[in-house]
Design a protein around this motif. Structure first.
Motif, PDB file in Angstrom:
ATOM      1  N   VAL A   1     -14.800   3.300 -26.013  1.00  0.00           N
ATOM      2  CA  VAL A   1     -14.645   4.711 -26.355  1.00  0.00           C
ATOM      3  C   VAL A   1     -15.873   5.477 -25.868  1.00  0.00           C
ATOM      4  N   LEU A   2     -15.663   6.724 -25.564  1.00  0.00           N
ATOM      5  CA  LEU A   2     -16.753   7.621 -25.196  1.00  0.00           C
ATOM      6  C   LEU A   2     -16.925   8.609 -26.350  1.00  0.00           C
ATOM      7  N   LEU A   3     -18.083   8.548 -26.993  1.00  0.00           N
ATOM      8  CA  LEU A   3     -18.370   9.437 -28.110  1.00  0.00           C
ATOM      9  C   LEU A   3     -19.300  10.552 -27.643  1.00  0.00           C
ATOM     10  N   ILE A   4     -18.949  11.789 -27.985  1.00  0.00           N
ATOM     11  CA  ILE A   4     -19.771  12.942 -27.627  1.00  0.00           C
ATOM     12  C   ILE A   4     -20.438  13.470 -28.896  1.00  0.00           C
ATOM     13  N   PHE A   5     -21.768  13.588 -28.838  1.00  0.00           N
ATOM     14  CA  PHE A   5     -22.551  14.041 -29.991  1.00  0.00           C
ATOM     15  C   PHE A   5     -23.250  15.360 -29.667  1.00  0.00           C
ATOM     16  N   LYS A   6     -23.428  16.173 -30.703  1.00  0.00           N
ATOM     17  CA  LYS A   6     -24.198  17.398 -30.586  1.00  0.00           C
ATOM     18  C   LYS A   6     -25.070  17.546 -31.827  1.00  0.00           C
ATOM     19  N   LYS A   7     -26.207  18.217 -31.686  1.00  0.00           N
ATOM     20  CA  LYS A   7     -27.018  18.540 -32.848  1.00  0.00           C
ATOM     21  C   LYS A   7     -26.372  19.686 -33.633  1.00  0.00           C
ATOM     22  N   LYS A   8     -25.781  20.642 -32.900  1.00  0.00           N
ATOM     23  CA  LYS A   8     -25.106  21.742 -33.573  1.00  0.00           C
ATOM     24  C   LYS A   8     -23.858  21.220 -34.267  1.00  0.00           C
ATOM     25  N   LYS A   9     -23.587  21.719 -35.440  1.00  0.00           N
ATOM     26  CA  LYS A   9     -22.469  21.227 -36.232  1.00  0.00           C
ATOM     27  C   LYS A   9     -21.129  21.559 -35.585  1.00  0.00           C
ATOM     28  N   THR A  10     -20.212  20.604 -35.673  1.00  0.00           N
ATOM     29  CA  THR A  10     -18.870  20.760 -35.137  1.00  0.00           C
ATOM     30  C   THR A  10     -17.866  20.797 -36.281  1.00  0.00           C
ATOM     31  N   ASP A  11     -17.075  21.866 -36.356  1.00  0.00           N
ATOM     32  CA  ASP A  11     -16.118  22.009 -37.460  1.00  0.00           C
ATOM     33  C   ASP A  11     -15.048  20.929 -37.439  1.00  0.00           C
ATOM     34  N   LYS A  12     -14.494  20.689 -36.253  1.00  0.00           N
ATOM     35  CA  LYS A  12     -13.445  19.678 -36.110  1.00  0.00           C
ATOM     36  C   LYS A  12     -13.785  18.741 -34.961  1.00  0.00           C
ATOM     37  N   ILE A  13     -13.371  17.505 -35.104  1.00  0.00           N
ATOM     38  CA  ILE A  13     -13.611  16.497 -34.058  1.00  0.00           C
ATOM     39  C   ILE A  13     -12.380  16.409 -33.169  1.00  0.00           C
ATOM     40  N   LEU A  14     -12.606  16.432 -31.858  1.00  0.00           N
ATOM     41  CA  LEU A  14     -11.512  16.290 -30.909  1.00  0.00           C
ATOM     42  C   LEU A  14     -11.276  14.808 -30.625  1.00  0.00           C
ATOM     43  N   PHE A  15     -10.078  14.335 -30.916  1.00  0.00           N
ATOM     44  CA  PHE A  15      -9.686  12.963 -30.601  1.00  0.00           C
ATOM     45  C   PHE A  15      -8.791  12.995 -29.358  1.00  0.00           C
ATOM     46  N   ILE A  16      -9.124  12.161 -28.387  1.00  0.00           N
ATOM     47  CA  ILE A  16      -8.314  12.032 -27.170  1.00  0.00           C
ATOM     48  C   ILE A  16      -7.975  10.565 -26.976  1.00  0.00           C
ATOM     49  N   ASP A  17      -6.701  10.263 -26.823  1.00  0.00           N
ATOM     50  CA  ASP A  17      -6.278   8.882 -26.569  1.00  0.00           C
ATOM     51  C   ASP A  17      -5.843   8.752 -25.116  1.00  0.00           C
ATOM     52  N   ALA A  18      -6.798   8.346 -24.265  1.00  0.00           N
ATOM     53  CA  ALA A  18      -6.506   8.147 -22.845  1.00  0.00           C
ATOM     54  C   ALA A  18      -6.336   6.664 -22.521  1.00  0.00           C
ATOM     55  N   SER A  19      -6.186   5.846 -23.559  1.00  0.00           N
ATOM     56  CA  SER A  19      -6.123   4.390 -23.353  1.00  0.00           C
ATOM     57  C   SER A  19      -4.889   3.961 -22.556  1.00  0.00           C
ATOM     58  N   ARG A  20      -3.865   4.814 -22.538  1.00  0.00           N
ATOM     59  CA  ARG A  20      -2.632   4.443 -21.823  1.00  0.00           C
ATOM     60  C   ARG A  20      -2.578   5.022 -20.414  1.00  0.00           C
ATOM     61  N   ASP A  21      -3.671   5.666 -19.982  1.00  0.00           N
ATOM     62  CA  ASP A  21      -3.689   6.287 -18.650  1.00  0.00           C
ATOM     63  C   ASP A  21      -4.442   5.432 -17.642  1.00  0.00           C
ATOM     64  N   GLY A  22      -4.460   4.135 -17.888  1.00  0.00           N
ATOM     65  CA  GLY A  22      -5.192   3.237 -17.004  1.00  0.00           C
ATOM     66  C   GLY A  22      -4.427   2.873 -15.742  1.00  0.00           C
TER      67      GLY A  22
END
Length: 482
Positions: A352-373
């Motif tokens: 998985v690729l996790l994206i982090f920020k110091k600024k607060k994020t209201d909602k987390i974006l989940f992307i399932d690209a596991s089937r696009d191989g």
């Protein structure tokens, strides 16, 4: 202009036809790098050391050019040692770049008993631009990554580097950007980001292995990074111990592909500001979140960090569960992107690729690209994502949009209800109900039944011709089954 196909072929010839042996670790790369740098200097024909350093950033004494050294007595095992020492004297900022096992240089041979030195002597890189020689070096590194005996198992393959670079480029809002890779390896990820970013970038890196640290310096110099920057901005050290970096140093962009490894989870580290607020240390057997927490410590307030981790990091419990809870409550996690097999150096695992920020994020974006191989990407050592899959990730991430059975914006409240478990199937329904064509299915079954009946009749006829007790018994058995 030398075509990419030709450059790729040269790298494959080097790898397969001239004994570019993996067992020699960075030695073969040192010899190749010295040849490229020697030919680059030969191409500009400098009148003296100062002109050479002004134009290409380093100097090789004419008597120690690749050709001159290669022509010397082959029984002299010290000739390359002497050449590399001369390079260090002429280029003190690159003092330790060439210091491998010199005695093995003459042993790098293929089945035809042709040494790498022999093969490189037949090559002429004087007509290569910086971009072309850089591409050649990159291709050879990439070929090494994809081999089963890979030397640099933590370096991300080319498409993974490009995906990270494109995602992080979306986040750049400044004209000048500092980029730091705490697990720099060969430096390829940093160089990919430099190529993709339109901004003025400052590159920084840290690498633990002395062999690979030297390799990263070669790679940087071949790519045209000046010696002063290499000397000042790249250090050898253990990022998790934070011995080389000032604890207050901050960077705008941090890309990271940490090794799947254990670490020294010394309880005293709980006094380290990096871990003290969390209250627990990652387990000794898994350093994943140790890299994440240390990376966040060095991320600027408006910065972005991208980290590739095994999928287990999304749901493992105990200390890692506590750390995940901490990161989620701090609202540092910006996105979770599940990738197909092969994203991590073509290994048959999911990451998985996790994206982090110091600024607060209201909602987390989940992307399932596991089937696009790409089918068989792991075995064939090629892109792990389809072109469409690559573009879809970037478009979805950039717009932070929800796509049915592919992406969702998830609130912290929902994640709390799932006990801070980030496993993607909890948030994205990927189940696809398969439609059954009843008419076609019945037609197919009828056709198969006819074939079975015909086969039974043919078998009974054959058994009757045998006219034996066993044959009569078999006929009765077939008849009963009807």
């Amino acid at each position: 202009m030398i075509s990419e196909e030709r450059l790729d072929q040269i790298s494959k010839d080097l790898l397969e036809s001239s004994g570019f042996a993996f067992e020699n670790r960075s030695t073969a790369f040192e010899l190749l790098a010295y040849k490229i740098l020697s030919d680059r200097q030969r191409a500009i024909k400098p009148v003296d050391e100062n002109e050479s350093k002004d134009k290409i950033g380093y100097y090789i004494e004419p008597n120690y050019s690749f050709e001159k050294v290669a022509q010397r007595d082959r029984r002299n095992s010290e000739k390359w040692y002497e050449a590399f020492q001369k390079f260090a004297v002429s280029n003190p900022l690159l003092l330790d770049m060439f210091t491998s096992e010199y005695q093995h240089l003459g042993e790098i041979k293929d089945k035809s008993d042709k040494s790498l030195e022999d093969y490189l002597t037949t090559c002429d890189f004087t007509g290569f631009s910086v971009n072309e020689s850089s591409f050649l070096f990159d291709e050879l590194l990439e070929n090494c990554y994809s081999d089963r005996r890979k030397m640099y198992s933590c370096d991300a393959p080319k498409q993974m580097r490009e995906l990270i670079a494109e995602i992080l480029n979306i986040e750049v809002k400044k004209e000048k950007v500092s980029i730091f890779d705490p697990v720099a390896m060969s430096g390829s990820l940093l160089l990919t980001l430099k190529e993709k970013f339109p901004s003025n970038v400052g590159l920084y890196g840290e690498e633990l292995s002395s062999d690979i640290f030297r390799l990263s310096k070669m790679n940087m110099l071949i790519h045209g990074i000046d010696a002063q920057t290499i000397h000042d901005n790249f250090v050898r050290g253990d990022f998790l111990k934070d011995e080389e970096l000032d604890a207050n140093s901050k960077f705008d962009i941090i890309p990271m592909t940490p090794p799947f490894s254990s670490w020294d989870a010394n309880p005293e580290l709980l006094n380290d500001p990096c871990f003290s607020e969390v209250g627990v240390l990652p387990p000794k057997s898994k350093a994943d979140y140790a890299y994440v927490l240390r990376g966040l410590q060095h991320l600027s307030e408006d910065g972005t960090m991208a980290v590739t981790l095994p999928t287990g990091a999304l749901f493992r419990s105990a200390a890692e569960g506590e750390i995940r809870k901490y990161l989620l409550e701090k609202q540092n996690i910006h996105a979770v992107i599940s990738l197909p097999q092969g994203a991590r150096n073509y290994m048959a695992i999911y990451t998985v690729l996790l994206i982090f920020k110091k600024k607060k994020t209201d909602k987390i974006l989940f992307i399932d690209a596991s089937r696009d191989g790409v089918k068989n990407a792991t075995r064939l050592k090629k892109n792990f994502l389809t072109e469409e899959g690559f573009a879809k990730i970037l478009n979805t991430y950039c717009n932070r949009e929800e796509v049915d059975r592919y992406s969702r914006l998830v609130s912290l409240d929902e994640i709390r209800e799932n006990d801070y478990n980030l496993n993607i199937p909890r948030y994205i329904d990927t189940f696809s109900e398969k439609k059954i064509d009843v008419e076609a299915t019945m037609s197919s079954l009828s056709a198969k039944q006819k074939v079975i009946e015909t086969s039974k009749k043919e078998m009974i006829e054959l058994l009757r011709k045998l006219d034996t007790p066993e044959a009569h018994q078999a006929i009765k058995a077939v008849s009963i089954s009807e």
